[in-house]
Design a protein around this motif. Sequence first.
Motif, PDB file in Angstrom:
ATOM      1  N   ASP A  12     -54.474  14.930 -47.230  1.00 54.69           N
ATOM      2  CA  ASP A  12     -54.925  13.546 -47.232  1.00 54.69           C
ATOM      3  C   ASP A  12     -55.680  13.308 -48.539  1.00 54.69           C
ATOM      4  N   VAL A  13     -54.918  13.168 -49.597  1.00 57.91           N
ATOM      5  CA  VAL A  13     -55.419  12.807 -50.926  1.00 57.91           C
ATOM      6  C   VAL A  13     -54.417  11.812 -51.500  1.00 57.91           C
ATOM      7  N   PRO A  14     -54.798  11.027 -52.486  1.00 59.15           N
ATOM      8  CA  PRO A  14     -53.842  10.063 -53.052  1.00 59.15           C
ATOM      9  C   PRO A  14     -52.568  10.746 -53.531  1.00 59.15           C
ATOM     10  N   VAL A  15     -51.453  10.102 -53.282  1.00 61.39           N
ATOM     11  CA  VAL A  15     -50.171  10.624 -53.742  1.00 61.39           C
ATOM     12  C   VAL A  15     -50.002  10.355 -55.231  1.00 61.39           C
ATOM     13  N   ARG A  16     -50.531   9.223 -55.692  1.00 60.41           N
ATOM     14  CA  ARG A  16     -50.485   8.882 -57.102  1.00 60.41           C
ATOM     15  C   ARG A  16     -51.869   8.430 -57.567  1.00 60.41           C
ATOM     16  N   ILE A  17     -52.211   8.828 -58.778  1.00 56.86           N
ATOM     17  CA  ILE A  17     -53.492   8.472 -59.377  1.00 56.86           C
ATOM     18  C   ILE A  17     -53.224   7.932 -60.774  1.00 56.86           C
ATOM     19  N   SER A  18     -53.842   6.803 -61.086  1.00 54.12           N
ATOM     20  CA  SER A  18     -53.637   6.228 -62.420  1.00 54.12           C
ATOM     21  C   SER A  18     -54.256   7.135 -63.482  1.00 54.12           C
ATOM     22  N   GLU A  19     -53.837   6.956 -64.711  1.00 58.97           N
ATOM     23  CA  GLU A  19     -54.280   7.819 -65.801  1.00 58.97           C
ATOM     24  C   GLU A  19     -55.794   7.767 -65.984  1.00 58.97           C
ATOM     25  N   ASP A  20     -56.398   6.610 -65.729  1.00 59.19           N
ATOM     26  CA  ASP A  20     -57.848   6.508 -65.879  1.00 59.19           C
ATOM     27  C   ASP A  20     -58.594   6.913 -64.612  1.00 59.19           C
ATOM     28  N   GLY A  21     -57.833   7.272 -63.557  1.00 60.19           N
ATOM     29  CA  GLY A  21     -58.445   7.752 -62.323  1.00 60.19           C
ATOM     30  C   GLY A  21     -59.031   6.682 -61.444  1.00 60.19           C
ATOM     31  N   LYS A  22     -58.840   5.402 -61.798  1.00 56.89           N
ATOM     32  CA  LYS A  22     -59.457   4.322 -61.027  1.00 56.89           C
ATOM     33  C   LYS A  22     -58.546   3.763 -59.938  1.00 56.89           C
ATOM     34  N   SER A  23     -57.239   3.891 -60.116  1.00 53.99           N
ATOM     35  CA  SER A  23     -56.293   3.354 -59.135  1.00 53.99           C
ATOM     36  C   SER A  23     -55.696   4.494 -58.320  1.00 53.99           C
ATOM     37  N   LEU A  24     -55.847   4.402 -57.020  1.00 53.72           N
ATOM     38  CA  LEU A  24     -55.357   5.433 -56.105  1.00 53.72           C
ATOM     39  C   LEU A  24     -54.336   4.817 -55.156  1.00 53.72           C
ATOM     40  N   TRP A  25     -53.249   5.552 -54.907  1.00 53.77           N
ATOM     41  CA  TRP A  25     -52.243   5.065 -53.963  1.00 53.77           C
ATOM     42  C   TRP A  25     -51.678   6.224 -53.160  1.00 53.77           C
ATOM     43  N   PRO A  26     -51.529   5.992 -51.825  1.00 60.80           N
ATOM     44  CA  PRO A  26     -52.024   4.826 -51.074  1.00 60.80           C
ATOM     45  C   PRO A  26     -53.493   4.990 -50.726  1.00 60.80           C
ATOM     46  N   ARG A  27     -54.100   3.921 -50.304  1.00 59.47           N
ATOM     47  CA  ARG A  27     -55.478   3.971 -49.824  1.00 59.47           C
ATOM     48  C   ARG A  27     -55.475   3.980 -48.300  1.00 59.47           C
ATOM     49  N   ASN A  28     -56.399   4.718 -47.723  1.00 59.45           N
ATOM     50  CA  ASN A  28     -56.578   4.696 -46.278  1.00 59.45           C
ATOM     51  C   ASN A  28     -57.477   3.529 -45.887  1.00 59.45           C
TER      52      ASN A  28
END
Length: 330
Positions: A12-28
């Motif tokens: 249960d961790v983000p499947v994708r993380i943006s390069e700057d680490g601010k955008s996480l997908w998916p969110r619970n």
Amino acid sequence: DGIIHWGSVYDDVPVRISEDGKSLWPRNANGVYRGLTTVSYAVAHSTNTVAVRVLEELGLERSFSTVREKFHLPLIADSRGNDCDYAALALGQLNLGVTLRDMTAAYTPFADGGLYHTWRSYFRVLDAEGNLLLSKPDRTERVLSPGNAAIMTKLLEGCVKEGTASSITLRGLVECAGKTGTTANEGDRWFIGYTPELLCGVWCGYEYPEPIKGRTLCTGIWNDVMTLLTQKRGGKEQFSIPDDVIRRSFCQDSGERMSNACLLDPRGSREAVGWFLRSNLPLSSCHRHVLCPYDGQNGGVAHEGTPEENGITNYSTFSGTTMDTNKIWE
């Protein structure tokens, strides 16, 4: 095919993380990521990350065809949009949506031992003298084995007992199973649930979507209606369990058989109990827990220079994440 069972563990961790680490997908929905998580916990608590990871393992094309052809949900893959997508299949973000009638019918295999029942608006119509004017017989199709349907029901019982539908009080009278659903903007709320005798679906929303207040709105309506029906009808109080479905203990951090090291985890015993097909029992011993000496005075793993008077005790070390850190958004 035995790919996933009750104790299957996913991160249960983000499947994708943006390069700057601010955008996480998916969110619970609760904004929390809890690491290694069993399928049973994820179903009960609507853990979005695990839903996506399960879909990754099963495969998009296979899952898309199963949902559309066996459970008869009107998924699309044409000029109007493509539901053969992770957001659509794992999180319910369909291009054209689905009706309450179709969604409720899709739960009939879980409620009736693996048999899909085609929805119908009426069973029969009689005139004032009791003569039959119209009839529409029940049509069924087997889409799951009775064993898999029973295990799915037990998983969905977790939603009612301890998960997102725990506000339901009917579970004090009869066994209940079901699943909640909410869109990201809270413009739609769902609950499809059933007892050993009855299946009912509830959707709440507006014609022009806007956020809906009240997290227990659908479950409250379902609970009130089903309580009245259950009290009036009576009938079975427990779900049927086929002979090829049995309860077994397992390590909740690996989904495998318990070892002595699992019992010595500093957090306490990691034993859990779940329902399995006889053909798909956890057979290998836990690979995540490994015994090691522990320094009772200073804490941490003891080494060859640790004085014996510090009180060296065997505890287990733990291998935690399975996260693929290469999955970074471009």
